[in-house]
Scaffold this active site. Structure first.
Site, PDB file in Angstrom:
ATOM      1  N   HIS A   1      11.076   6.680  19.606  1.00 20.01           N
ATOM      2  CA  HIS A   1       9.943   6.284  20.453  1.00 20.01           C
ATOM      3  C   HIS A   1      10.220   6.242  21.960  1.00 20.01           C
ATOM      4  CE1 HIS A   1       8.106   5.798  16.670  1.00 20.01           C
ATOM      5  NE2 HIS A   1       8.628   4.630  16.391  1.00 20.01           N
TER       6      HIS A   1
ATOM      7  N   SER B   1      12.866   6.745   6.202  1.00 16.73           N
ATOM      8  CA  SER B   1      12.687   6.452   7.621  1.00 16.73           C
ATOM      9  C   SER B   1      13.325   5.109   7.962  1.00 16.73           C
ATOM     10  CB  SER B   1      11.178   6.399   7.877  1.00 16.73           C
ATOM     11  OG  SER B   1      10.918   5.854   9.122  1.00 16.73           O
TER      12      SER B   1
ATOM     13  N   GLY C   1       7.233  -1.853   5.595  1.00 16.09           N
ATOM     14  CA  GLY C   1       8.610  -2.337   5.507  1.00 16.09           C
ATOM     15  C   GLY C   1       9.635  -1.398   6.108  1.00 16.09           C
ATOM     16  N   GLU C   2      10.822  -1.948   6.329  1.00 17.18           N
ATOM     17  CA  GLU C   2      11.965  -1.175   6.834  1.00 17.18           C
ATOM     18  C   GLU C   2      12.884  -0.910   5.624  1.00 17.18           C
ATOM     19  OE1 GLU C   2      13.494   0.397   9.426  1.00 17.18           O
ATOM     20  OE2 GLU C   2      15.208   0.532   8.090  1.00 17.18           O
TER      21      GLU C   2
ATOM     22  N   SER D   1      13.078   6.235  13.789  1.00 12.22           N
ATOM     23  CA  SER D   1      12.020   5.921  14.750  1.00 12.22           C
ATOM     24  C   SER D   1      12.665   5.686  16.107  1.00 12.22           C
ATOM     25  CB  SER D   1      11.271   4.656  14.316  1.00 12.22           C
ATOM     26  OG  SER D   1      10.723   4.845  13.043  1.00 12.22           O
TER      27      SER D   1
ATOM     28  N   HIS E   1      -2.156   5.027  16.779  1.00 11.41           N
ATOM     29  CA  HIS E   1      -3.442   4.557  16.254  1.00 11.41           C
ATOM     30  C   HIS E   1      -3.619   3.115  16.686  1.00 11.41           C
ATOM     31  CE1 HIS E   1      -2.118   7.816  13.482  1.00 11.41           C
ATOM     32  NE2 HIS E   1      -3.252   8.279  13.944  1.00 11.41           N
TER      33      HIS E   1
ATOM     34  N   CYS F   1       7.848  -4.530  15.378  1.00 14.46           N
ATOM     35  CA  CYS F   1       7.622  -3.437  16.331  1.00 14.46           C
ATOM     36  C   CYS F   1       6.223  -3.611  16.936  1.00 14.46           C
ATOM     37  CB  CYS F   1       7.743  -2.085  15.649  1.00 14.46           C
ATOM     38  SG  CYS F   1       9.370  -1.822  14.923  1.00 14.46           S
TER      39      CYS F   1
ATOM     40  N   CYS G   1      -0.249   6.316  10.185  1.00 14.34           N
ATOM     41  CA  CYS G   1       0.998   5.675  10.618  1.00 14.34           C
ATOM     42  C   CYS G   1       0.785   4.375  11.369  1.00 14.34           C
ATOM     43  CB  CYS G   1       1.728   6.616  11.564  1.00 14.34           C
ATOM     44  SG  CYS G   1       2.861   7.631  10.708  1.00 14.34           S
TER      45      CYS G   1
ATOM     46  N   GLU H   1       0.830  -1.194   0.000  1.00 11.39           N
ATOM     47  CA  GLU H   1       0.000   0.000   0.000  1.00 11.39           C
ATOM     48  C   GLU H   1       0.869   1.249   0.000  1.00 11.39           C
ATOM     49  OE1 GLU H   1      -3.950  -1.463   2.382  1.00 11.39           O
ATOM     50  OE2 GLU H   1      -2.220  -0.921   3.591  1.00 11.39           O
TER      51      GLU H   1
ATOM     52  N   CYS I   1       3.539   8.450   0.596  1.00  5.78           N
ATOM     53  CA  CYS I   1       4.245   7.578   1.531  1.00  5.78           C
ATOM     54  C   CYS I   1       4.350   6.210   0.853  1.00  5.78           C
ATOM     55  CB  CYS I   1       3.422   7.511   2.818  1.00  5.78           C
ATOM     56  SG  CYS I   1       4.076   6.392   4.044  1.00  5.78           S
TER      57      CYS I   1
ATOM     58  N   CYS J   1       2.909  -1.768  15.486  1.00  7.55           N
ATOM     59  CA  CYS J   1       2.740  -1.640  14.033  1.00  7.55           C
ATOM     60  C   CYS J   1       2.006  -2.831  13.411  1.00  7.55           C
ATOM     61  CB  CYS J   1       4.124  -1.486  13.404  1.00  7.55           C
ATOM     62  SG  CYS J   1       4.091  -1.476  11.617  1.00  7.55           S
TER      63      CYS J   1
ATOM     64  N   CYS K   1       6.885  -6.870   6.887  1.00  8.00           N
ATOM     65  CA  CYS K   1       8.115  -6.461   7.556  1.00  8.00           C
ATOM     66  C   CYS K   1       8.455  -7.491   8.628  1.00  8.00           C
ATOM     67  CB  CYS K   1       7.918  -5.091   8.200  1.00  8.00           C
ATOM     68  SG  CYS K   1       9.404  -4.454   8.990  1.00  8.00           S
TER      69      CYS K   1
END
Ligand code: SF4
Length: 357
Positions: free
Chosen positions: A219, A195, A163-164, A217, A293, A122, A336, A98, A111, A125, A118
């Site tokens: 956090h 990112s 994905g990373e 990232s 979210h 995390c 996100c 996506e 984006c 996510c 992935c």
């Protein structure tokens, strides 16, 4: 929606760097200058077939056409949010990916995804819950940019979808080269942000070989909490990430930002503010605060609005440029951390579209 599919017997030309095109031209026995003609057609004139490359000889076009196709693939679905954000679904890399188109005044950001799923797991996510299902090629990364109707209106690009990016370094670097090179799209690197959760060796390569912006990232500033939120921290601790960033002279043009999802009662205390100020001292950067979210099966909760604003003020008072990222496309799961295509094949509408094509 009209769909175009890559002829599976032919390799895609779109997504190849100038060096790669020079090699294929050599292999086909075509004149050397044909390579820059081809990249011009691909990235400046935006053709959709080899036949449209009209300044190539008939023989050259026939030879190219035998083995190559342009290799563009239209999205198979689009959802539009009440706030104008659009989520595009593509078939790629043995699964689905996506991309989110986010209009915001004069700024139109896309984006993009860099992997199918992935493997980084995390805690916050949805993509991480899907596991890694496939890598994307430079063709499949850039196809997300090229094949949406808003292609010409894009002003910014962020590698923050599924994905990373640094777990797929080669394809990501190729795509950045094509986007920023004079022979490619010629975009300023200042329009692109990549990112990462902090895969140090790949981040080092990116910092040395690209001029695009970096978003890390973070956090939480505390290692024990970060290990809980992001298993990658066992391998690449915050100290190592910051040490690597500090060792590069990024000049005034290049931006480093730290992404910070604010969780209620976990990482939103004055203690966190103090430690963030300490560890980020000496790095010219900004912090982007992000609302969490909610996703299924996680104990995490978003902090309330009052605390979010207070947290921002406390960071600003420490001299850190701190912004709060607007939540966009939440009603279509484009915000996100919500991108996921794990269940895609179970959705009847998509299944039907795939069957028909
Ligand atoms: S936050 Fe990024 S790195 Fe972590 S699981 Fe999700 S997609 Fe992967």
């Amino acid at each position: 929606m009209h769909l175009k599919y890559i002829d599976s017997m032919k390799a895609p030309l779109f997504g190849k760097t100038l060096t790669e095109v020079q090699q294929l031209v050599l292999d086909l026995g075509l004149p050397k200058f044909t390579a820059s003609q081809i990249t011009n057609w691909l990235y400046k004139n935006k053709v959709s077939s080899v036949e449209q490359m009209t300044n190539l000889s008939k023989k050259a076009r026939a030879l190219l056409d035998e083995q190559y196709t342009i290799g563009l693939e239209a999205p198979i679905n689009v959802q539009t949010s009440v706030d104008g954000t659009k989520k595009y679904l593509f078939k790629a890399g043995g699964g689905f990916i996506e991309s989110a188109f986010i209009p915001e005044g004069k700024r139109n950001t896309l984006c993009v995804s860099s992997q199918v799923g992935c493997k980084m797991r995390c805690l916050f996510c949805m993509t991480g819950k899907q596991g890694l299902q496939g890598q994307l090629s430079a063709n499949q990364i850039l196809n997300q940019v090229r094949s949406i109707p808003e292609h010409e209106q894009l002003t910014n690009l962020v590698y923050m979808g599924m994905g990373e990016p640094f777990d797929n370094l080669k394809s990501v670097m190729r795509s950045l080269e094509i986007l920023t090179a004079d022979w490619g799209y010629g975009w300023s690197p200042k329009r692109i942000t990549v990112s990462t959760i902090g895969i140090v060796p790949a981040m080092k390569h990116f910092l040395e070989n690209s001029r695009c912006h970096l978003a890390v990232s973070l956090h939480t500033p505390f290692e024990s909490e970060r290990k809980m939120l992001m298993p990658v921290s066992h391998k690449y601790p915050v100290d190592d990430i910051l040490k690597e960033i500090k060792s590069h002279d990024l000049g005034r043009q290049r931006r480093v930002s730290f992404e910070y999802i604010v969780f209620k009662g976990l990482n939103d205390s004055p203690r966190h503010v103090k430690e963030l100020a300490r560890i980020l001292n000496g790095i010219r950067c900004r912090i982007n605060l992000i609302r969490f979210h909610q996703i299924p099966n996680t104990p995490l909760e978003s902090t309330d609005e009052k605390r979010l604003l207070a947290f921002q003020e406390e960071l600003k008072a420490k001299g850190i440029v701190t912004t709060i990222r607007a939540s966009r496309g939440q009603d279509i799961d484009a915000a996100c951390g919500l991108l996921s295509t794990k269940e895609m094949v179970n959705q009847e509408g998509i299944k039907k579209e795939i069957r028909e094509n």
